[in-house]
Scaffold this motif. Sequence first.
Motif, PDB file in Angstrom:
ATOM      1  N   PHE A  77       0.842  -1.206   0.000  1.00 48.56           N
ATOM      2  CA  PHE A  77       0.000   0.000   0.000  1.00 48.56           C
ATOM      3  C   PHE A  77       0.875   1.253   0.000  1.00 48.56           C
ATOM      4  O   PHE A  77       1.790   1.373   0.808  1.00 48.56           O
ATOM      5  N   ASN A  79       0.545   5.778  -1.492  1.00 48.35           N
ATOM      6  CA  ASN A  79      -0.329   6.721  -2.187  1.00 48.35           C
ATOM      7  C   ASN A  79       0.128   6.910  -3.637  1.00 48.35           C
ATOM      8  O   ASN A  79       1.206   6.466  -4.036  1.00 48.35           O
ATOM      9  N   ALA A  80      -0.709   7.575  -4.432  1.00 45.18           N
ATOM     10  CA  ALA A  80      -0.488   7.659  -5.878  1.00 45.18           C
ATOM     11  C   ALA A  80       0.878   8.257  -6.223  1.00 45.18           C
ATOM     12  O   ALA A  80       1.609   7.730  -7.067  1.00 45.18           O
ATOM     13  N   GLU A  81       1.243   9.354  -5.553  1.00 48.72           N
ATOM     14  CA  GLU A  81       2.516  10.001  -5.896  1.00 48.72           C
ATOM     15  C   GLU A  81       3.713   9.158  -5.475  1.00 48.72           C
ATOM     16  O   GLU A  81       4.738   9.142  -6.149  1.00 48.72           O
ATOM     17  N   THR A  82       3.590   8.475  -4.372  1.00 43.38           N
ATOM     18  CA  THR A  82       4.678   7.589  -3.945  1.00 43.38           C
ATOM     19  C   THR A  82       4.837   6.441  -4.941  1.00 43.38           C
ATOM     20  O   THR A  82       5.956   6.074  -5.299  1.00 43.38           O
ATOM     21  N   TRP A  83       3.723   5.901  -5.433  1.00 44.99           N
ATOM     22  CA  TRP A  83       3.801   4.845  -6.453  1.00 44.99           C
ATOM     23  C   TRP A  83       4.548   5.345  -7.686  1.00 44.99           C
ATOM     24  O   TRP A  83       5.370   4.628  -8.251  1.00 44.99           O
ATOM     25  N   GLN A  84       4.247   6.586  -8.073  1.00 47.80           N
ATOM     26  CA  GLN A  84       4.939   7.164  -9.244  1.00 47.80           C
ATOM     27  C   GLN A  84       6.448   7.194  -9.023  1.00 47.80           C
ATOM     28  O   GLN A  84       7.225   6.841  -9.911  1.00 47.80           O
ATOM     29  N   LYS A  98      -0.227  -4.141  -6.071  1.00 44.63           N
ATOM     30  CA  LYS A  98      -0.226  -2.690  -5.850  1.00 44.63           C
ATOM     31  C   LYS A  98      -1.580  -2.193  -5.368  1.00 44.63           C
ATOM     32  O   LYS A  98      -2.592  -2.370  -6.045  1.00 44.63           O
ATOM     33  N   PHE A  99      -1.584  -1.533  -4.224  1.00 43.43           N
ATOM     34  CA  PHE A  99      -2.824  -0.966  -3.704  1.00 43.43           C
ATOM     35  C   PHE A  99      -2.620   0.493  -3.329  1.00 43.43           C
ATOM     36  O   PHE A  99      -1.517   0.873  -2.934  1.00 43.43           O
ATOM     37  N   HIS A 100      -3.688   1.264  -3.465  1.00 47.37           N
ATOM     38  CA  HIS A 100      -3.597   2.674  -3.106  1.00 47.37           C
ATOM     39  C   HIS A 100      -4.087   2.933  -1.687  1.00 47.37           C
ATOM     40  O   HIS A 100      -5.115   2.412  -1.274  1.00 47.37           O
ATOM     41  N   ASN A 102      -4.329   6.482   0.069  1.00 44.21           N
ATOM     42  CA  ASN A 102      -4.052   7.902  -0.130  1.00 44.21           C
ATOM     43  C   ASN A 102      -4.125   8.687   1.178  1.00 44.21           C
ATOM     44  O   ASN A 102      -4.688   8.215   2.166  1.00 44.21           O
ATOM     45  N   GLU A 105      -6.967   8.961   4.187  1.00 39.16           N
ATOM     46  CA  GLU A 105      -7.891   7.855   3.948  1.00 39.16           C
ATOM     47  C   GLU A 105      -7.906   6.936   5.170  1.00 39.16           C
ATOM     48  O   GLU A 105      -6.942   6.919   5.944  1.00 39.16           O
TER      49      GLU A 105
END
Length: 262
Positions: A77, A79-84, A98-100, A102, A105
């Motif tokens: 898990f 957040n979106a920017e960390t995944w990027q 891969k899970f979000h 954010n 949340e």
Amino acid sequence: MKMSVLASGSTGNSTYIESETGSLLIDVGLSCKRIEASLNKLNTSLSNISAILITHEHTDHIKGLKVIAKRYAIPIFANAETWQQLDKKGIDIHPEQKFHFNPSEEKEIIGIDIHSYNVSHDAADPQFYTFAKDNSKLSVITDTGYVSDYMKGIIKDSDCFIFESNHDVDMLRMGRYPWPTKQRILSDVGHVSNEDAAHAMRDVITERTKRIYLSHLSLDNNIKELAKMSVEQVLNRYDIDTEDQIMLCDTDKEAPTQIYTI
Ligand SMILES: [Zn+2]
Ligand SMILES: [Zn+2]
């Protein structure tokens, strides 16, 4: 809830949390081999881990991620920017893992209510977490330049804190780091000093608080005893009892802390 700080400090961070239904890790900033060795000391292993929560993309939080995710089908898990950022670093995780999660949340994982919240740190979108179950609350806060009122509101009234106490300001100022590095650490998006940590603790401690783990100590600019003494001095000044009421606990850059039931 049970927990152990597996390793903490500028050289690598990982925390283990367990409920009756499973266990998870916050960050995997050590090699897969070292995480496995730490978990073995707690009589468990990576194959028992149900989830990994990532706080941000700095190496001391994700060092083992690539290998661990490849060897074990553990859901990760972030957040979106960390995944990027993780993608950019070439940490390719199987899409099914891969899970979000954010900022701001709330999710229930292994029967624990987990709340994410942003901190102030020089990563893309750094976030930490609080964990609540059966009237017990654990808050984790490291890698932040300061502790805002927003963060205090979220972590307040916890039974147990894992709290950054990164550096002694004088040691950092006099130390060998180049000036830009010193500036970065001291800035609003760097790390919290022993003294600043203590002042923030004062605002979030309540009568239910039993333990505070002093965490993410700088290898060059702090010493366990000094961190403890500095925090103690500030808290005692505010009549917060660090003998009987609240226990200040060490964390180590290598050795996991003893399992503690919250
Ligand atoms: Zn960081
Ligand atoms: Zn860090």
